[in-house]
Design a protein around this motif. Structure first.
Motif, PDB file in Angstrom:
ATOM      1  N   SER A   7      31.379 -11.299 -11.544  1.00 56.48           N
ATOM      2  CA  SER A   7      30.745 -11.944 -12.688  1.00 56.48           C
ATOM      3  C   SER A   7      29.269 -12.219 -12.450  1.00 56.48           C
ATOM      4  O   SER A   7      28.464 -12.211 -13.354  1.00 56.48           O
ATOM      5  CB  SER A   7      31.467 -13.237 -13.027  1.00 56.48           C
ATOM      6  OG  SER A   7      31.318 -14.138 -11.949  1.00 56.48           O
ATOM      7  N   ASP A   8      28.890 -12.489 -11.177  1.00 54.29           N
ATOM      8  CA  ASP A   8      27.497 -12.820 -10.932  1.00 54.29           C
ATOM      9  C   ASP A   8      26.703 -11.597 -10.487  1.00 54.29           C
ATOM     10  O   ASP A   8      25.590 -11.717  -9.997  1.00 54.29           O
ATOM     11  CB  ASP A   8      27.380 -13.956  -9.903  1.00 54.29           C
ATOM     12  CG  ASP A   8      28.015 -13.584  -8.575  1.00 54.29           C
ATOM     13  OD1 ASP A   8      28.722 -12.564  -8.529  1.00 54.29           O
ATOM     14  OD2 ASP A   8      27.794 -14.311  -7.596  1.00 54.29           O
ATOM     15  N   ALA A   9      27.316 -10.412 -10.624  1.00 54.77           N
ATOM     16  CA  ALA A   9      26.632  -9.194 -10.190  1.00 54.77           C
ATOM     17  C   ALA A   9      25.366  -8.973 -11.002  1.00 54.77           C
ATOM     18  O   ALA A   9      25.355  -9.169 -12.205  1.00 54.77           O
ATOM     19  CB  ALA A   9      27.561  -7.999 -10.331  1.00 54.77           C
ATOM     20  N   ILE A  10      24.324  -8.592 -10.291  1.00 53.81           N
ATOM     21  CA  ILE A  10      23.085  -8.229 -10.968  1.00 53.81           C
ATOM     22  C   ILE A  10      23.126  -6.722 -11.230  1.00 53.81           C
ATOM     23  O   ILE A  10      23.367  -5.935 -10.322  1.00 53.81           O
ATOM     24  CB  ILE A  10      21.871  -8.621 -10.099  1.00 53.81           C
ATOM     25  CG1 ILE A  10      21.801 -10.150  -9.995  1.00 53.81           C
ATOM     26  CG2 ILE A  10      20.591  -8.056 -10.692  1.00 53.81           C
ATOM     27  CD1 ILE A  10      20.705 -10.665  -9.092  1.00 53.81           C
ATOM     28  N   ARG A  11      22.946  -6.353 -12.479  1.00 50.58           N
ATOM     29  CA  ARG A  11      23.058  -4.936 -12.867  1.00 50.58           C
ATOM     30  C   ARG A  11      21.701  -4.417 -13.301  1.00 50.58           C
ATOM     31  O   ARG A  11      20.881  -5.141 -13.826  1.00 50.58           O
ATOM     32  CB  ARG A  11      24.084  -4.803 -13.986  1.00 50.58           C
ATOM     33  CG  ARG A  11      25.421  -5.448 -13.640  1.00 50.58           C
ATOM     34  CD  ARG A  11      26.337  -5.493 -14.840  1.00 50.58           C
ATOM     35  NE  ARG A  11      26.892  -4.175 -15.131  1.00 50.58           N
ATOM     36  CZ  ARG A  11      27.458  -3.855 -16.290  1.00 50.58           C
ATOM     37  NH1 ARG A  11      27.496  -4.737 -17.267  1.00 50.58           N
ATOM     38  NH2 ARG A  11      27.950  -2.646 -16.474  1.00 50.58           N
TER      39      ARG A  11
ATOM     40  N   ALA B   7      22.162 -10.085 -15.520  1.00 53.80           N
ATOM     41  CA  ALA B   7      23.361 -10.731 -14.982  1.00 53.80           C
ATOM     42  C   ALA B   7      23.970 -11.589 -16.076  1.00 53.80           C
ATOM     43  O   ALA B   7      23.256 -12.207 -16.861  1.00 53.80           O
ATOM     44  CB  ALA B   7      23.013 -11.584 -13.773  1.00 53.80           C
ATOM     45  N   ALA B   8      25.296 -11.605 -16.118  1.00 54.99           N
ATOM     46  CA  ALA B   8      26.009 -12.468 -17.076  1.00 54.99           C
ATOM     47  C   ALA B   8      27.009 -13.295 -16.284  1.00 54.99           C
ATOM     48  O   ALA B   8      28.186 -12.973 -16.207  1.00 54.99           O
ATOM     49  CB  ALA B   8      26.701 -11.623 -18.141  1.00 54.99           C
ATOM     50  N   PRO B   9      26.533 -14.372 -15.643  1.00 55.31           N
ATOM     51  CA  PRO B   9      27.405 -15.166 -14.779  1.00 55.31           C
ATOM     52  C   PRO B   9      28.488 -15.886 -15.579  1.00 55.31           C
ATOM     53  O   PRO B   9      28.347 -16.098 -16.776  1.00 55.31           O
ATOM     54  CB  PRO B   9      26.446 -16.166 -14.126  1.00 55.31           C
ATOM     55  CG  PRO B   9      25.315 -16.280 -15.090  1.00 55.31           C
ATOM     56  CD  PRO B   9      25.174 -14.931 -15.731  1.00 55.31           C
ATOM     57  N   GLY B  10      29.556 -16.264 -14.863  1.00 52.16           N
ATOM     58  CA  GLY B  10      30.696 -16.884 -15.530  1.00 52.16           C
ATOM     59  C   GLY B  10      30.618 -18.401 -15.603  1.00 52.16           C
ATOM     60  O   GLY B  10      31.464 -19.031 -16.221  1.00 52.16           O
ATOM     61  N   GLU B  14      26.568 -20.812 -11.532  1.00 55.19           N
ATOM     62  CA  GLU B  14      26.069 -19.506 -11.094  1.00 55.19           C
ATOM     63  C   GLU B  14      24.743 -19.167 -11.780  1.00 55.19           C
ATOM     64  O   GLU B  14      23.845 -18.594 -11.159  1.00 55.19           O
ATOM     65  CB  GLU B  14      27.093 -18.407 -11.436  1.00 55.19           C
ATOM     66  CG  GLU B  14      28.286 -18.370 -10.517  1.00 55.19           C
ATOM     67  CD  GLU B  14      29.286 -17.310 -10.991  1.00 55.19           C
ATOM     68  OE1 GLU B  14      28.951 -16.127 -10.930  1.00 55.19           O
ATOM     69  OE2 GLU B  14      30.375 -17.708 -11.457  1.00 55.19           O
ATOM     70  N   HIS B  50      22.068 -13.881 -18.699  1.00 53.40           N
ATOM     71  CA  HIS B  50      22.651 -14.054 -20.030  1.00 53.40           C
ATOM     72  C   HIS B  50      23.797 -15.061 -19.946  1.00 53.40           C
ATOM     73  O   HIS B  50      24.615 -15.000 -19.039  1.00 53.40           O
ATOM     74  CB  HIS B  50      23.159 -12.701 -20.541  1.00 53.40           C
ATOM     75  CG  HIS B  50      23.321 -12.645 -22.016  1.00 53.40           C
ATOM     76  ND1 HIS B  50      24.533 -12.725 -22.626  1.00 53.40           N
ATOM     77  CD2 HIS B  50      22.408 -12.531 -23.005  1.00 53.40           C
ATOM     78  CE1 HIS B  50      24.372 -12.663 -23.936  1.00 53.40           C
ATOM     79  NE2 HIS B  50      23.090 -12.543 -24.198  1.00 53.40           N
ATOM     80  N   ARG B  53      28.812 -15.421 -21.039  1.00 54.17           N
ATOM     81  CA  ARG B  53      30.112 -15.489 -20.363  1.00 54.17           C
ATOM     82  C   ARG B  53      30.390 -16.866 -19.765  1.00 54.17           C
ATOM     83  O   ARG B  53      31.446 -17.096 -19.169  1.00 54.17           O
ATOM     84  CB  ARG B  53      30.202 -14.409 -19.280  1.00 54.17           C
ATOM     85  CG  ARG B  53      30.268 -12.988 -19.867  1.00 54.17           C
ATOM     86  CD  ARG B  53      30.573 -11.939 -18.815  1.00 54.17           C
ATOM     87  NE  ARG B  53      31.807 -12.205 -18.109  1.00 54.17           N
ATOM     88  CZ  ARG B  53      31.879 -12.623 -16.848  1.00 54.17           C
ATOM     89  NH1 ARG B  53      30.801 -12.819 -16.148  1.00 54.17           N
ATOM     90  NH2 ARG B  53      33.043 -12.841 -16.284  1.00 54.17           N
TER      91      ARG B  53
END
Lengths: 175, 326
Positions: A7-11, B7-10, B14, B50, B53
């Motif tokens: 979820s915290d992956a930087i893309r 990045a779309a942290p949960g 984060e 972003h 999420r």
């Protein structure tokens, strides 16, 4: 879970895969994070019915439905649409023999002459679809308000409002 | 638009960590305002964080007479939500006047109140104005028809938000998660800062802080009015807006009142003196006239925007007449 899916992956910033549903079809795009939904639809999926005009959220020509809500695809990043459902103007026209050729909203725009040059029309029709989904029998004032996020440079507003009114009437089975 | 990572942290935790680790990362919610700045090259973050999420950042609840509105609640939801309609009808009225249906479906409440100024010199990619780190406010010598009449200088932006003045009138606070994961509550009266204090930022939030929700007391039953003057009836930002709220006793005398202006000052402008002048007397024409005059006291219009002084007085008059039930 693989690293890139955390979820915290930087893309990015290069192309990354983005899965979403477009017109009821699962698609996987390969886009940079900076690619807008508008450009992804037009350039990656060849769905050119959605128009690029102001490219700054100030005209409404790029209106599509995202999870059923009318949004400006030019101000929506494609990567933020992961797992979501997009409907474009191309979804309205029936593709099988038993589906009608045109959607009632499209028929109403023809019947009322709801356009001149036609370039804003796909956005107008998608905005109308969203409006009628929320309010099946809008008053004239509610139509004006509901369609206020779409400019028509030709100024065909009165006929656009009449077309939306006609579509509401036809779709409610009173036509 | 320049390239960036995404990045779309949960979780908010984060998101805060990603911001702390990346000095030029920017938070994105609805993406409308930041997207506009990025397209114009006014901001070019290397990382966009972003918030879509992050769980529980949207939604409207009522707890012990206090409304809690998640930061990512869409503006559209405020228009028709039953809790908002009953306990903060002023906010619902302001939400209805924001932009267009599409932008109300995209934009979030926190994004709306924290949106950057619409000043055309600020938004011009070729202009290196004071707010962007330059030496001069180009509005001083330039075309300043849309700029501040109150509280301006050395930069003359105006608050573009319709929701921020309404929320300030309603006594709202922002709940903020800080980089050390502690939470603090910032009243809107302390959230915004004028250009005299900081010509580069409109609020006191530090990099890495995330607004998670807004809290406000119920204003159920109070008379309220939101009026917005603009050049077009759709899409436009306010030339001037008035958020008015008042509690009237059984004898017809005003017990308390709030008047907050948008579009005329760098931040939501609390016309406290005008509101206080109403207290203890009925909302008659004299009281309304005096409050309207007091609402723009101290105005220092620029060359092209003196019209906003009279426009604002008339808007305040109209809003107070509406509170009276005219």
């Amino acid at each position: 879970m693989i690293e890139s899916m955390k979820s915290d992956a930087i893309r990015g910033p290069g192309r990354v895969p983005v899965r979403l549903k477009v017109n009821d079809r699962e698609v996987e795009l390969s886009v940079e994070p900076r690619t807008t939904l508008l450009d992804a639809l037009r350039q990656e999926l060849n769905l050119t019915g959605t128009k690029r005009v102001c490219d700054s959220g100030a005209c409404g020509a790029c209106t599509v439905l995202l999870d059923g809500e009318a949004v400006y695809s030019c101000m929506t990043l494609a990567i933020t649409c992961e797992g979501r459902s997009v409907e474009t103007i191309e979804s309205l026209t029936g593709s099988s023999a038993d589906a009608p050729a045109l959607h009632p909203i499209q028929e109403a725009f023809i019947a009322e002459d709801g356009y001149q040059c036609g370039f804003c029309t796909p956005g107008q029709i998608m905005a109308a679809k969203s409006l009628l989904a929320r309010n099946a029998a809008p008053s004239h004032e509610e139509i004006r308000r509901g369609m206020s996020g779409n400019l028509c440079r030709c100024g065909a507003y009165q006929k656009i409002f009449a077309a939306v009114g006609r579509a509401a009437h036809e779709m409610s089975g009173e036509g | 638009m320049k390239r960036f990572s995404f990045a779309a942290p949960g979780s908010a935790r984060e998101a805060v960590r990603l911001l702390a680790e990346n000095e030029d990362a920017r938070l994105m919610a609805g993406g409308v305002d930041l997207g506009h700045e990025m397209k114009r090259g006014i901001r070019s973050p290397s990382l966009v964080v972003h918030l879509s999420r992050v769980a529980r950042l949207d939604g409207i609840t009522l707890n012990d007479g206090r409304l809690e509105i998640g930061a990512l609640t869409k503006i559209q939801a405020l228009e028709s939500n039953e809790v908002v309609l009953e306990h903060a009808p002023l906010l619902a009225a302001a939400a209805r006047e924001v932009a267009t249906p599409q932008l109300r479906a995209m934009g979030t409440v926190a994004g709306n109140i924290l949106q950057r100024p619409q000043c055309w010199y600020y938004r011009d990619p070729d202009s290196f104005c004071l707010r962007k780190g330059g030496k001069h406010c180009h509005a001083v010598a330039g075309d300043n028809r849309y700029h501040a009449i109150l509280g301006g200088g050395p930069c003359h932006i105006v608050c573009p938000s319709d929701l921020a003045p309404a929320l300030l009138a309603l006594g709202a606070s922002a709940v903020v998660t800080a980089p050390d994961e502690t939470e603090r509550t910032v009243p809107l009266s302390e959230l915004f800062v004028g250009p005299g204090v900081d010509p580069h930022n409109e609020h006191v939030l530090a990099h890495g802080e995330v607004v998670t929700r807004l809290v406000l007391p119920s204003s159920a039953g109070l008379a309220n009015a939101f009026l917005k003057a603009r050049e077009r009836t759709a899409w436009d930002f306010a030339l001037s807006s008035v958020s008015a709220l008042c509690d009237t006793g059984p004898d017809g005398a005003v017990r308390s009142a709030r008047l907050v202006l948008g579009g005329v000052a760098p931040n939501p402008w609390d016309a406290a003196e005008a509101a206080e002048s109403l207290v203890g007397r009925p909302l008659d024409d004299d009281a309304i006239g005096a409050a309207a005059a007091a609402s723009v006291r101290g105005a220092r219009p620029l060359r092209d925007n003196a019209y906003k002084v009279e426009l604002t007085q008339r808007l305040v008059t109209k809003a107070l007449e509406r509170l009276r039930g005219d």
